[in-house]
Design a protein around this motif. Structure first.
Motif, mmCIF file in Angstrom:
data_model
loop_
_atom_site.group_PDB
_atom_site.id
_atom_site.type_symbol
_atom_site.label_atom_id
_atom_site.label_comp_id
_atom_site.label_asym_id
_atom_site.label_seq_id
_atom_site.Cartn_x
_atom_site.Cartn_y
_atom_site.Cartn_z
ATOM 1 N N PHE A 14 18.790 -19.308 9.979
ATOM 2 C CA PHE A 14 18.783 -20.764 10.156
ATOM 3 C C PHE A 14 17.366 -21.267 10.414
ATOM 4 C CE2 PHE A 14 19.445 -24.564 12.856
ATOM 5 C CZ PHE A 14 20.225 -25.316 12.003
ATOM 6 N N GLU A 15 16.660 -20.592 11.299
ATOM 7 C CA GLU A 15 15.312 -21.015 11.668
ATOM 8 C C GLU A 15 14.295 -20.738 10.567
ATOM 9 O OE1 GLU A 15 14.319 -22.586 14.573
ATOM 10 O OE2 GLU A 15 16.445 -22.766 14.974
ATOM 11 N N GLU A 32 22.685 -30.354 14.949
ATOM 12 C CA GLU A 32 21.684 -29.285 14.913
ATOM 13 C C GLU A 32 20.915 -29.405 13.611
ATOM 14 O OE1 GLU A 32 20.323 -25.782 16.904
ATOM 15 O OE2 GLU A 32 22.273 -26.610 17.400
ATOM 16 N N THR A 33 19.665 -29.021 13.644
ATOM 17 C CA THR A 33 18.853 -28.999 12.437
ATOM 18 C C THR A 33 17.864 -27.850 12.515
ATOM 19 O OG1 THR A 33 17.506 -30.345 10.952
ATOM 20 C CG2 THR A 33 17.117 -30.622 13.306
ATOM 21 N N ASN A 34 17.363 -27.443 11.378
ATOM 22 C CA ASN A 34 16.387 -26.355 11.396
ATOM 23 C C ASN A 34 14.971 -26.921 11.238
ATOM 24 O OD1 ASN A 34 16.468 -26.971 8.644
ATOM 25 N ND2 ASN A 34 16.431 -24.848 7.991
#
Length: 67
Positions: A14-15, A32-34
């Motif tokens: 994800f990161e 959530e966001t990366n």
């Protein structure tokens, strides 16, 4: 190995992805966001969380139209 994917592996993916990802709740609010999405939007990840996806899309469309 027990057949489960290690959450550390998922977090690393994800990161580390170069593609921007937004995780939305059922109402379309960013939960959530990366880092890639934050870079693409010109905002911080914290600046995206809590905003509605429609707001982000209309901002992106306006930026594209402006050239």
């Amino acid at each position: 190995m027990n057949g489960r994917i290690d959450t550390r592996v998922l977090a690393g993916l994800f990161e580390g992805l170069r593609a921007g990802i937004l995780l939305l709740d059922p109402r379309g609010v960013v939960r959530e966001t990366n880092p890639a999405m934050a870079r693409m939007s010109g905002s911080s990840a914290d600046g995206l969380v809590g905003r509605h996806a429609g707001e982000l899309l209309s901002s992106a469309a306006s930026a594209l139209a402006a050239g």
